[in-house]
Design an enzyme around this catalytic site. Structure first.
Site, PDB file in Angstrom:
ATOM      1  CB  CYS A 125     -38.588 -38.891 -10.575  1.00 44.73           C
ATOM      2  SG  CYS A 125     -36.997 -39.399  -9.943  1.00 44.73           S
ATOM      3  CD  GLN A 154     -43.176 -34.586  -2.586  1.00 49.95           C
ATOM      4  OE1 GLN A 154     -43.159 -33.804  -1.630  1.00 49.95           O
ATOM      5  NE2 GLN A 154     -42.080 -35.145  -3.064  1.00 49.95           N
ATOM      6  CE  LYS A 205     -40.400 -38.584  -1.429  1.00 51.73           C
ATOM      7  NZ  LYS A 205     -39.334 -37.824  -2.083  1.00 51.73           N
ATOM      8  CG  ASP A 228     -47.179 -41.012  -5.182  1.00 54.61           C
ATOM      9  OD1 ASP A 228     -46.841 -40.760  -4.006  1.00 54.61           O
ATOM     10  OD2 ASP A 228     -46.392 -40.926  -6.142  1.00 54.61           O
TER      11      ASP A 228
END
Ligand SMILES: Cc1ncc(COP(=O)(O)O)c(C=O)c1O
Lengths: 410, 151
Positions: free
Chosen positions: A365, A204, A227, A201
């Site tokens: 989250c 970020q 993002k 993932d």
């Protein structure tokens, strides 16, 4: 040569406004970043000149639109150093990318007795899709623990957890709550040795540091355009070609997916196999422009800029009474989460907003992680290329005012 | 500090937040209900001892912002001793105050929550414990969530 860094704030129109009588201090970049003019212009240009559906018309506009869309795919492939454009599937974002892997790869490869290994710091979007496929296939979930407030993965537990039953190991590159930067290459190498497929993932990390899928050695990598200075509604999944080719479609014929006897030849090859319906080509073109923009700044330079601000914010906030700071003390991603002993995060965020400062407050989250740390919510400041040291001054001053108001000032 | 913000965080609210009344679980409770605010993670459990249709005792436990905790605390002080229909009437008044900002005509601590109306995102913080209390009164064990309420 003047660098884009010199006048970086001029590139972002949103930043130039007053909020509650103060100049906006936008520190909610982990939720979504602001967009540079270059990206918005690319979007406008596409719709003003080239808009037409892709892969179908033989007319000039359709060919231009197809070229622009496939050009964006090649650009994104270069951005993450994929071996070929076909390894990039456009999606709505990180969440959809992970759902695609879980539903398609997971649905075809997981069964009772198999284990899905995750970590305790996963965002709900790298957790719930796996819970769904676990329920559907009978596979079990297992978690690599987080050490505590310093927020590191407990790598000493990895050998014990990476048993032969583990078919997939999905983990985040950078934690959206702890700011931990996980050792992706090491985790992928150990998973590969154990025979597990890896899903990273990168929500970020993608806009904040170099991301190289071949150096990482991952099988899948998921991220969102919004993002990384791109627009909302577009993101991508990188998948190693051999794996993508082995996977059934996940949309377009729901019933087929449960059928066991799949015939490869009935579907188009990747990436089209996974892009049912008219794709989001307009936003994909803008995502290509976001890649250009970030590379013009230099992603190693962005990593240093955002990391330095986060570290500085950590150190300055640590001086405040009754504060609990999460995540590593040393190198960290571009954000910092914190909680005050006697003031709830939502009150903190409301008072910061009064000073024109945009923070996030809540569980981000990350509910299971929060529970594990004995917290219900934190406030979070997250930084991007246009943030400046003076904005940390503003943040700390605002926090002091809040503490004083609630009577906890020292 | 703007007048909106000082209206929101009134003395009464800060006081209840700092020194919550009736916090903890009453051992003799014969009704309870749980409330959740999923978007922000606020939680509130309300415990009642119903004597006929009168609230003989009431308490709460939970975590959340100053607005939600103060609202729960104040609510317990107002509902103790009230009948179920009186409690529902008080909630209607409270709801009107937090959504319109109209101060009550008579003197009531409920008026401290009038400032909430200027912060629409915080209305569900103020009403969370009330929803849980009304569910407990109805004997409805289903957890209440503010997401499904239009306020
Ligand atoms: C670590 C992480 N993973 C996944 C996501 C989900 O991204 P999106 O909502 O764009 O799909 C986020 C965004 O909040 C995130 O921070």
């Amino acid at each position: 040569m003047p660098s884009t860094w010199d006048r970086i704030r001029d590139e972002f129109p949103t930043l130039h406004q007053q909020v509650n009588g103060h100049p906006l201090v936008y520190l909610d970049n982990a939720a979504t970043t602001q967009k540079p003019r270059a990206v918005m212009t690319a979007l406008d240009r596409f719709y003003e000149r080239d808009n037409s559906n892709v892969h179908r018309g033989l007319h000039a506009l359709s060919m231009r639109a197809t070229d622009a869309y496939e050009g964006a795919r090649a650009r994104v492939a270069r951005f993450v150093n994929a071996a070929a454009p076909e390894e990039i599937i456009f999606t709505r974002g990180t969440t959809e990318s992970i759902n695609l892997v879980a539903a398609s790869w997971g649905g075809a490869n997981l069964a009772k007795g198999d284990v899905i290994l995750l970590t305790e710091m996963e965002h709900h979007s790298n957790l719930v899709p796996w819970q769904l496929v676990a329920r559907r296939t009978g596979a079990a979930l297992r978690y690599l623990p987080v050490t505590g407030d310093e927020g590191l993965l407990d790598l000493s537990a990895l050998d014990r957890l990476l048993t032969p039953e583990v078919k997939v190991f999905a983990f985040t590159h950078v934690s959206n709550t702890l700011a931990t930067i996980n050792p992706v290459a090491e985790l992928c190498a150990r998973a590969r040795k154990a025979g597990a497929v890896t899903v990273v993932d990168a929500a970020q990390s993608i806009g904040h540091m170099p991301v190289d899928v071949r150096a990482m050695g991952c099988d899948f990598l998921a991220f969102s355009g919004h993002k990384m200075a791109g627009v909302t509604g577009i993101g991508a999944l990188f998948g190693r070609r051999a794996l993508l080719e082995s996977m059934p479609p996940w949309q377009g014929g729901g019933g087929m997916i449960s059928s066991v006897d799949f015939h490869e030849s009935r579907w188009k090859p990747p990436p089209e196999r996974f892009e049912a319906g008219t794709p989001n080509f307009g936003d994909a073109v803008a995502l290509g422009a976001a890649c250009d923009f970030l590379d013009s700044l230099g992603r190693e330079a962005i990593r240093q800029h955002d990391g330095a601000l986060a570290k500085m914010a950590y150190e300055r906030l640590a001086e405040l009474p009754g504060i609990r700071l999460l995540g590593p003390r040393g190198e960290r991603g571009g954000l910092v989460s914190f909680a005050f002993r006697d003031i709830h995060a939502h009150d903190v965020v409301t008072f910061a907003d009064e000073d024109g400062i945009a923070l996030r407050g809540g569980h981000h989250c990350n509910q299971p992680l929060m529970k594990r740390l004995g917290l219900t919510s934190t406030a979070r400041a997250s930084f991007y290329v246009y943030n400046e040291e003076r904005e940390i001054d503003a943040l700390v001053a605002s926090m002091r005012r809040t503490l004083k108001f609630f009577g906890s000032a020292d | 500090m703007s007048s909106d913000l000082s209206d929101l965080y009134q003395h009464v609210i800060l006081d209840h937040n700092r020194r919550p009344r009736n916090r903890g679980r009453i051992p003799t409770a014969n009704r309870s209900a749980h409330g959740d605010n999923p978007s922000c993670g606020d939680q509130c459990d309300v415990y009642l001892r119903l004597d006929g249709d009168r609230i003989a005792d009431i308490s709460f436990e939970g975590s959340g912002c100053a607005i939600s905790m103060a609202s729960a605390s104040l609510m317990t002080t107002l509902l103790k001793g009230k009948k179920a229909d009186e409690a529902a009437g008080l909630y209607d008044r409270f709801h009107e105050i937090v959504t319109t900002g109209k101060e009550p005509e008579e003197i009531s601590d409920l008026g401290a929550f009038a400032g909430v109306h200027a912060f629409p995102a915080r209305i569900k913080c103020a009403t969370l414990s009330w929803h849980a209390a009304l569910n407990a009164l109805r004997g409805d064990p289903a957890p209440t969530t503010t997401e499904s309420h239009t306020d």
